[in-house]
Design an enzyme around this catalytic site. Structure first.
Site, PDB file in Angstrom:
ATOM      1  N   LYS A  22       0.845   5.122   0.709  1.00 31.82           N
ATOM      2  CA  LYS A  22       0.005   6.449   1.221  1.00 31.82           C
ATOM      3  C   LYS A  22       0.483   7.492   0.272  1.00 31.82           C
ATOM      4  CE  LYS A  22      -2.060   6.907   4.234  1.00 31.82           C
ATOM      5  NZ  LYS A  22      -3.537   6.855   4.303  1.00 31.82           N
TER       6      LYS A  22
ATOM      7  N   ASP B 279      -3.682   5.300  -1.513  1.00 34.34           N
ATOM      8  CA  ASP B 279      -4.478   5.800  -0.606  1.00 34.34           C
ATOM      9  C   ASP B 279      -4.156   7.237  -0.206  1.00 34.34           C
ATOM     10  OD1 ASP B 279      -6.265   6.665   1.451  1.00 34.34           O
ATOM     11  OD2 ASP B 279      -5.294   5.631   3.054  1.00 34.34           O
ATOM     12  N   PRO B 280      -4.655   8.297  -0.868  1.00 32.55           N
ATOM     13  CA  PRO B 280      -4.401   9.574  -0.864  1.00 32.55           C
ATOM     14  C   PRO B 280      -5.115  10.456   0.290  1.00 32.55           C
ATOM     15  CG  PRO B 280      -5.732   9.590  -2.640  1.00 32.55           C
ATOM     16  CD  PRO B 280      -5.723   8.218  -2.132  1.00 32.55           C
TER      17      PRO B 280
ATOM     18  N   HIS C 223      -7.832  -1.381   8.232  1.00 30.40           N
ATOM     19  CA  HIS C 223      -7.016  -0.199   8.398  1.00 30.40           C
ATOM     20  C   HIS C 223      -5.972  -0.097   9.688  1.00 30.40           C
ATOM     21  CE1 HIS C 223      -7.318   3.686  10.433  1.00 30.40           C
ATOM     22  NE2 HIS C 223      -6.959   4.188   9.542  1.00 30.40           N
ATOM     23  N   SER C 224      -4.988   0.644   9.273  1.00 29.93           N
ATOM     24  CA  SER C 224      -4.267   0.652  10.814  1.00 29.93           C
ATOM     25  C   SER C 224      -3.786   2.005  11.061  1.00 29.93           C
ATOM     26  CB  SER C 224      -3.071  -0.083  10.911  1.00 29.93           C
ATOM     27  OG  SER C 224      -1.993   0.651   9.896  1.00 29.93           O
TER      28      SER C 224
ATOM     29  N   LYS D 118       0.825  -1.213   0.035  1.00 32.91           N
ATOM     30  CA  LYS D 118      -0.072   0.014  -0.105  1.00 32.91           C
ATOM     31  C   LYS D 118       1.112   1.249   0.100  1.00 32.91           C
ATOM     32  CE  LYS D 118      -3.157   2.686   2.940  1.00 32.91           C
ATOM     33  NZ  LYS D 118      -4.630   2.292   3.800  1.00 32.91           N
TER      34      LYS D 118
ATOM     35  N   ASN E  70     -11.570   4.121   4.227  1.00 30.84           N
ATOM     36  CA  ASN E  70     -11.892   4.023   5.886  1.00 30.84           C
ATOM     37  C   ASN E  70     -12.201   5.450   6.249  1.00 30.84           C
ATOM     38  OD1 ASN E  70      -8.716   4.367   5.077  1.00 30.84           O
ATOM     39  ND2 ASN E  70      -8.827   5.425   7.142  1.00 30.84           N
TER      40      ASN E  70
ATOM     41  N   ARG F  74      -2.778  14.157  18.516  1.00 29.77           N
ATOM     42  CA  ARG F  74      -2.104  13.883  17.423  1.00 29.77           C
ATOM     43  C   ARG F  74      -2.478  15.260  16.463  1.00 29.77           C
ATOM     44  NH1 ARG F  74      -2.697   9.377  12.601  1.00 29.77           N
ATOM     45  NH2 ARG F  74      -1.836  10.548  10.770  1.00 29.77           N
TER      46      ARG F  74
HETATM   47  O1  GKR Z   1      -0.586   7.184   9.551  1.00 32.91           O
HETATM   48  O2  GKR Z   1      -0.584   9.049   8.742  1.00 32.91           O
HETATM   49  C1  GKR Z   1      -1.049   8.022   8.616  1.00 32.91           C
HETATM   50  C2  GKR Z   1      -2.395   7.450   8.062  1.00 32.91           C
HETATM   51  O3  GKR Z   1      -2.836   8.666   7.115  1.00 32.91           O
HETATM   52  C3  GKR Z   1      -3.354   6.968   8.809  1.00 32.91           C
HETATM   53  O4  GKR Z   1      -3.503   7.871   9.800  1.00 32.91           O
HETATM   54  C4  GKR Z   1      -4.559   6.588   8.327  1.00 32.91           C
HETATM   55  O5  GKR Z   1      -5.431   6.651   9.177  1.00 32.91           O
HETATM   56  O6  GKR Z   1      -3.663   4.709   7.492  1.00 32.91           O
HETATM   57  C5  GKR Z   1      -4.804   5.387   7.405  1.00 32.91           C
HETATM   58  C6  GKR Z   1      -5.572   5.457   6.300  1.00 32.91           C
HETATM   59  O7  GKR Z   1      -5.517   4.165   5.786  1.00 32.91           O
HETATM   60  O8  GKR Z   1      -6.184   6.249   5.981  1.00 32.91           O
HETATM   61 MG    MG Z   2      -7.105   4.872   4.308  1.00 36.05          MG
END
Ligand code: GKR
Ligand code: MG
Length: 447
Positions: free
Chosen positions: A206, A235-236, A342-343, A204, A291, A426
């Site tokens: 990000k 995943d944007p 999701h995490s 995946k 998510n 956060r």
């Molecule tokens: O860790 O910055 C991050 C992610 O953007 C996370 O917080 C998201 O909730 O992993 C997540 C996602 O799939 O959207």
């Molecule tokens: Mg996501």
């Protein structure tokens, strides 16, 4: 009728205490459309104590707000039986009572929509209860849920564009294991390193960080490097407009179409539905995952009606716990939806919760996300250290409950880090302003 349990070897597990530990764990400078990760991620570790001296564990997101909410709940839990406790908390996750509001884009922390606060508290308590019961009965959590569909749960490599740095601050600064990652070539290196270390077989990315053509090139470079056998997802976090989402979706049809997906390209159910319609009209059936548009059962009817989401990203921390994930899996199967997980930044207690939840959900159609590779061994609170991955999978241990214990010294160090660090919630936007661009604001859509 008395609600007291019948006498017997496990007649009851009376709750005598809830210990709430706010901890901070080093986190590298990872980028997303929300901004930049702070040098520490905040987590909460719960210990639910029974009169028999057993302790059930749980982990969820952190900071002052949720810690205060758990502390407020404490009195409601004490004196209750762990076997029946969750029934008394069910109103917290009643879909009919779910507050209305925009779940899609207005909140500043991903996955932590204030509208779903009840679900998150319930999830954490349920997990601690199940761990407690599992310990009392000598059975793993997934077996308490009716048994496992799989004993080895596959996870996915989770790539992030990142600045140089390994997280932590001052004397506590950590080595930068993965280095800077802001180009397609660097991301291929990051992917190789992560897949070699953990054995992941899905990837995946990000996104929502660099201009879309660079992110398209990154996916294409990953596809060229790993071939068709490794499914890719991007995943944007809603950073793209509907037209940009369609453009990127079309540009990556071949790369995402082989067992991957396009996750939350744009904000809102209508936007997701519009992207889906346009892709289908172009003859491209790349599934959309979410998510963000879908974070609770209350979002499912519209998602299905509008064909806005084809893959739901569950999360045992957010959906009302591991039992609700089983319900969700069945619903997804019924409506022909896929299910992935999701995490967020997490330690081993959460990883084991995710593993048990995934093991007990027969209809899980993708490897689960995990941020675990981004966390540092020094911060792990699980006794014995980091959880092992074998060929990208975490195995259900042959031990009761979640199958792990706490290292109290490591937990104390986590509490000290929390006390020392200036972060209490956060805030990726604040960190982005502090480290990268003082004028940076989260704009949706950015492109
Ligand atoms: O860790 O910055 C991050 C992610 O953007 C996370 O917080 C998201 O909730 O992993 C997540 C996602 O799939 O959207
Ligand atoms: Mg996501």
């Amino acid at each position: 009728m008395s609600s007291r349990p019948a006498a017997g070897p496990h007649a009851g597990l009376t709750i005598t205490d809830l210990r709430v530990h706010s901890i901070a764990i080093a986190d590298p400078p990872l980028r997303s459309s929300y901004g930049l990760h702070q040098p520490y991620a905040l987590r909460t570790i719960l210990e639910l104590v029974s009169d028999a001296g057993l302790v059930g564990l749980s982990e969820t997101h952190g900071g002052d707000v949720i810690a205060a909410q758990f502390t407020q709940l404490r009195d409601r839990l004490i004196g209750q039986d762990a076997f029946t406790l969750m029934a008394s908390l069910l109103p917290m996750i009643d879909p009919a009572a779910a507050p209305d509001g925009d779940r899609s884009q207005t909140y500043s922390v991903p996955g932590e929509n204030p509208l779903d606060a009840g679900n998150r508290l319930f999830s954490a308590i349920e997990l601690a209860c199940l761990d407690l019961i599992g310990r009392a009965l000598g059975r793993p959590v997934c077996d308490l849920l009716g048994g496992r569909a799989r004993s080895a749960v596959p996870f996915s490599a989770y790539l992030f564009y990142k600045h140089a740095g390994g997280g932590g601050e001052g004397d506590d600064e950590r080595a930068d294991e993965y280095g800077e990652g802001l180009t397609p070539e660097a991301m291929v290196r990051q992917a190789r390193q992560m897949c070699e270390t953990y054995g992941f077989r899905e990837i995946k990315l990000k996104a929502g960080v660099l201009d879309p053509p660079v992110e398209i090139d990154t996916i294409k470079a990953l596809q060229a490097a790993f071939g068709d056998a490794v499914p890719l997802r991007i995943d944007p976090n809603c950073a793209w407009s509907v037209p940009t989402s369609i453009e990127v979706g079309r540009a990556l049809y071949r790369e995402l179409g082989r067992g991957g997906y396009l996750e939350d390209p744009c904000a809102g159910m209508d936007g997701m539905a519009a992207v889906r319609t346009a892709l289908l009209e172009a003859g491209e059936d790349t599934p959309l995952a979410s998510n963000v548009a879908v974070t609770s059962f209350a979002d499912l009817p519209a998602a299905v009606r509008q064909d806005a989401v084809q893959i739901v990203l569950c999360d045992p921390h957010y959906w009302g716990g591991v039992r609700q994930i089983q319900h969700l899996a069945r619903l997804c199967q019924t409506f022909g939806l896929g299910l992935s997980m999701h995490s967020n930044s997490h330690l081993g207690v959460s990883l084991m919760a995710m593993t048990h939840a995934a093991a007990a959900a027969p209809h899980l159609t993708f490897a689960c996300d995990t941020h675990y590779p981004w966390q540092h061994a020094d911060d792990e609170v699980v006794a014995g250290g980091r959880i092992r991955f074998v060929d990208g999978c975490v195995h259900i241990p042959d031990r009761p409950g979640l199958g792990i214990d706490l290292d109290q010294d490591a937990l104390a160090r986590g509490r000290e880090r929390f006390a020392r660090c200036p972060y209490r919630k956060r805030d990726d936007q604040a960190e982005m302003r502090r480290r990268v661009d003082p004028a940076w604001t989260r704009r949706l859509p950015r492109w």
